[in-house]
Design an enzyme around this catalytic site. Structure first.
Site, PDB file in Angstrom:
ATOM      1  CB  THR A  27      -0.947   0.025   1.302  1.00 40.26           C
ATOM      2  OG1 THR A  27      -1.499  -0.986   1.247  1.00 40.26           O
ATOM      3  CG2 THR A  27      -1.878   1.228   1.192  1.00 40.26           C
TER       4      THR A  27
ATOM      5  CE  LYS B 111       1.857   1.990   4.646  1.00 37.17           C
ATOM      6  NZ  LYS B 111       1.603   0.884   3.789  1.00 37.17           N
TER       7      LYS B 111
ATOM      8  CE  LYS C  63      -5.046  -1.039   1.588  1.00 35.48           C
ATOM      9  NZ  LYS C  63      -5.356  -2.447   2.364  1.00 35.48           N
TER      10      LYS C  63
HETATM   11  P1  NAP Z   1       4.962  -6.228   7.733  1.00 41.76           P
HETATM   12  O1  NAP Z   1       4.585  -7.279   8.434  1.00 41.76           O
HETATM   13  O2  NAP Z   1       5.518  -5.137   8.711  1.00 41.76           O
HETATM   14  O3  NAP Z   1       6.133  -6.526   6.487  1.00 41.76           O
HETATM   15  C1  NAP Z   1       6.732  -5.673   5.797  1.00 41.76           C
HETATM   16  C2  NAP Z   1       7.704  -6.516   4.952  1.00 41.76           C
HETATM   17  O4  NAP Z   1       8.367  -5.555   4.202  1.00 41.76           O
HETATM   18  C3  NAP Z   1       8.908  -7.347   5.697  1.00 41.76           C
HETATM   19  O5  NAP Z   1       9.092  -8.582   4.977  1.00 41.76           O
HETATM   20  C4  NAP Z   1       9.968  -6.456   5.804  1.00 41.76           C
HETATM   21  O6  NAP Z   1      11.305  -7.127   6.029  1.00 41.76           O
HETATM   22  C5  NAP Z   1       9.673  -5.902   4.415  1.00 41.76           C
HETATM   23  N1  NAP Z   1      10.493  -4.506   4.416  1.00 41.76           N
HETATM   24  C6  NAP Z   1      10.198  -3.250   4.782  1.00 41.76           C
HETATM   25  N2  NAP Z   1      11.170  -2.312   4.594  1.00 41.76           N
HETATM   26  C7  NAP Z   1      11.954  -2.796   3.685  1.00 41.76           C
HETATM   27  C8  NAP Z   1      13.079  -2.035   3.136  1.00 41.76           C
HETATM   28  N3  NAP Z   1      13.595  -1.193   3.119  1.00 41.76           N
HETATM   29  N4  NAP Z   1      13.760  -3.228   2.428  1.00 41.76           N
HETATM   30  C9  NAP Z   1      13.444  -4.636   2.114  1.00 41.76           C
HETATM   31  N5  NAP Z   1      12.370  -5.129   2.825  1.00 41.76           N
HETATM   32  C10 NAP Z   1      11.592  -4.281   3.532  1.00 41.76           C
HETATM   33  O7  NAP Z   1       3.836  -5.586   7.117  1.00 41.76           O
HETATM   34  P2  NAP Z   1       2.487  -6.374   5.994  1.00 41.76           P
HETATM   35  O8  NAP Z   1       1.494  -6.276   7.337  1.00 41.76           O
HETATM   36  O9  NAP Z   1       2.769  -7.599   5.504  1.00 41.76           O
HETATM   37  O10 NAP Z   1       2.209  -4.952   5.216  1.00 41.76           O
HETATM   38  C11 NAP Z   1       2.749  -5.158   3.887  1.00 41.76           C
HETATM   39  C12 NAP Z   1       2.149  -4.150   3.189  1.00 41.76           C
HETATM   40  O11 NAP Z   1       0.830  -4.468   2.889  1.00 41.76           O
HETATM   41  C13 NAP Z   1       1.892  -2.558   3.694  1.00 41.76           C
HETATM   42  O12 NAP Z   1       2.276  -1.653   2.787  1.00 41.76           O
HETATM   43  C14 NAP Z   1       0.735  -2.696   4.415  1.00 41.76           C
HETATM   44  O13 NAP Z   1       0.093  -1.361   4.361  1.00 41.76           O
HETATM   45  C15 NAP Z   1      -0.129  -3.568   3.330  1.00 41.76           C
HETATM   46  N6  NAP Z   1      -1.174  -4.315   3.900  1.00 41.76           N
HETATM   47  C16 NAP Z   1      -1.130  -4.939   5.313  1.00 41.76           C
HETATM   48  C17 NAP Z   1      -2.349  -5.669   5.693  1.00 41.76           C
HETATM   49  C18 NAP Z   1      -2.324  -6.231   6.791  1.00 41.76           C
HETATM   50  O14 NAP Z   1      -3.331  -6.723   7.636  1.00 41.76           O
HETATM   51  N7  NAP Z   1      -1.336  -6.517   7.490  1.00 41.76           N
HETATM   52  C19 NAP Z   1      -3.522  -5.412   4.903  1.00 41.76           C
HETATM   53  C20 NAP Z   1      -3.608  -4.987   3.735  1.00 41.76           C
HETATM   54  C21 NAP Z   1      -2.466  -4.357   3.332  1.00 41.76           C
HETATM   55  P3  NAP Z   1      11.848  -7.488   7.408  1.00 41.76           P
HETATM   56  O15 NAP Z   1      10.947  -8.781   7.620  1.00 41.76           O
HETATM   57  O16 NAP Z   1      13.331  -7.588   7.390  1.00 41.76           O
HETATM   58  O17 NAP Z   1      11.309  -6.539   8.419  1.00 41.76           O
END
Ligand code: NAP
Length: 288
Positions: free
Chosen positions: A96, A239, A171
């Site tokens: 997102t 965010k 979104k």
């Molecule tokens: P998350 O659990 O915090 O995971 C983030 C991922 O991105 C991790 O694999 C992290 O690696 C990686 N990452 C972050 N910064 C990075 C960088 N600079 N370089 C390389 N890798 C990086 O987040 P999430 O919940 O899966 O969400 C991911 C996206 O989907 C976000 O944009 C969020 O807004 C969106 N989203 C989330 C949900 C939800 O319910 N969780 C629902 C819809 C949309 P590390 O493991 O090393 O930290």
């Protein structure tokens, strides 16, 4: 098909798993390598040390990282996906992020002979685990047509909504809807507790009427129990609301409740709840 998946967080980990289980050949990259090792142990497939190496053999590269800056790092950084992708490959981004970064990445993809689709998702951690996500897409029709059958592995509904950036705009609409609904439910749970009603019985009745929602079905129990250590993080929601409020400054939309909710979530962060699920808005109402 040969695929790469970059970013094995709450969402990416199970999404990449569905792709491997559907018979694709997936190479994963995660900044914290131990998560990628764990993923390979669980699902098979392979892992690489950099996004460029993971992307090298792939027909389609998927990304699911945090925000615009993370996405730029993983895609156009020195070791980013674009440095490794083969000519004609497609990048599908599930992060997102802003509509601007989607347009920027599409332009860079075109200049290098790649295709790009922005494809943010909705449906939460459970939707990713159960393969029941809504996927909002932006990009060229031929790029989307290539992505669509693969996205069907974890997409319940997938739709192309216009040119690059349109998925991110959709979104934003989704998050504007969600923010108000969660606050309404938080107030309802708070009131129900004060009233002395049996919360579980109450929501089991009203979820079938006009008050029903995904948030009510999936979050009323966590709100009643004060269990927030799961799901979609408050930090991510801030965010997302920031992105929507920025876009509203550009297009002139009035978002008074969304702006207020952004401040309510700042209160939750100040309570130490940055990584709590967004349903923790109820904790803000229950502060001493
Ligand atoms: P998350 O659990 O915090 O995971 C983030 C991922 O991105 C991790 O694999 C992290 O690696 C990686 N990452 C972050 N910064 C990075 C960088 N600079 N370089 C390389 N890798 C990086 O987040 P999430 O919940 O899966 O969400 C991911 C996206 O989907 C976000 O944009 C969020 O807004 C969106 N989203 C989330 C949900 C939800 O319910 N969780 C629902 C819809 C949309 P590390 O493991 O090393 O930290």
């Amino acid at each position: 098909m040969k695929l790469a998946f970059l970013g094995l967080g709450t969402m990416g980990y199970p999404m990449a798993g569905h792709l491997q289980q559907a018979g694709h050949d997936v190479c994963v990259y995660n900044r914290t390598r131990t998560k990628a090792e764990h993923w390979v142990q669980q699902y098979g497939g392979t892992l690489a040390d950099t996004p460029a190496k993971a992307a090298a053999a792939a027909d389609i590269v998927f990304t699911c990282v945090g925000n615009d800056a993370d996405l730029r790092q993983v895609v156009v950084g020195e070791q980013g996906a674009f440095a490794g992708m083969k000519s004609g490959a497609l990048l599908v981004d599930h992060t997102t992020a802003s509509a601007d970064v989607a347009r920027e990445l599409e332009a860079q993809a075109k200049a290098r002979g790649f295709q790009f689709v922005d494809a943010p998702v909705s449906g939460g951690q459970a939707g990713a685990q159960n393969g029941q996500l809504s996927i909002m897409c932006g990009g060229a029709a031929d790029a989307f047509a290539r992505a669509e059958p693969v996205l069907a592995v974890y997409g319940k509904s997938t739709r192309l909504l216009g040119e690059a950036g349109s998925g991110q705009l959709a979104k934003m609409v989704n998050q504007i809807c969600v923010a108000g609904v969660v606050q309404g439910l938080a107030e309802a749970v708070h009131f129900a507790k004060r009233s002395g009603l049996d919360g579980r019985a109450l929501f089991d009745v009203i979820r079938h009427g006009a008050a029903g929602s995904w948030q009510m079905d999936n979050r009323h129990e966590a709100m009643l129990d004060g269990e927030f250590d799961f799901g979609f993080a408050v930090d991510w929601m801030r965010k997302d609301l920031g992105i929507a409020l920025d876009e509203a400054r550009n297009n002139g939309a009035r978002l008074p409740v969304t702006a207020l909710l952004d401040q309510f979530y700042a209160d939750v962060q100040a309570q130490g709840g940055g990584r709590w699920d967004t349903c923790s808005l109820v904790a803000r109402l229950e502060r001493d």
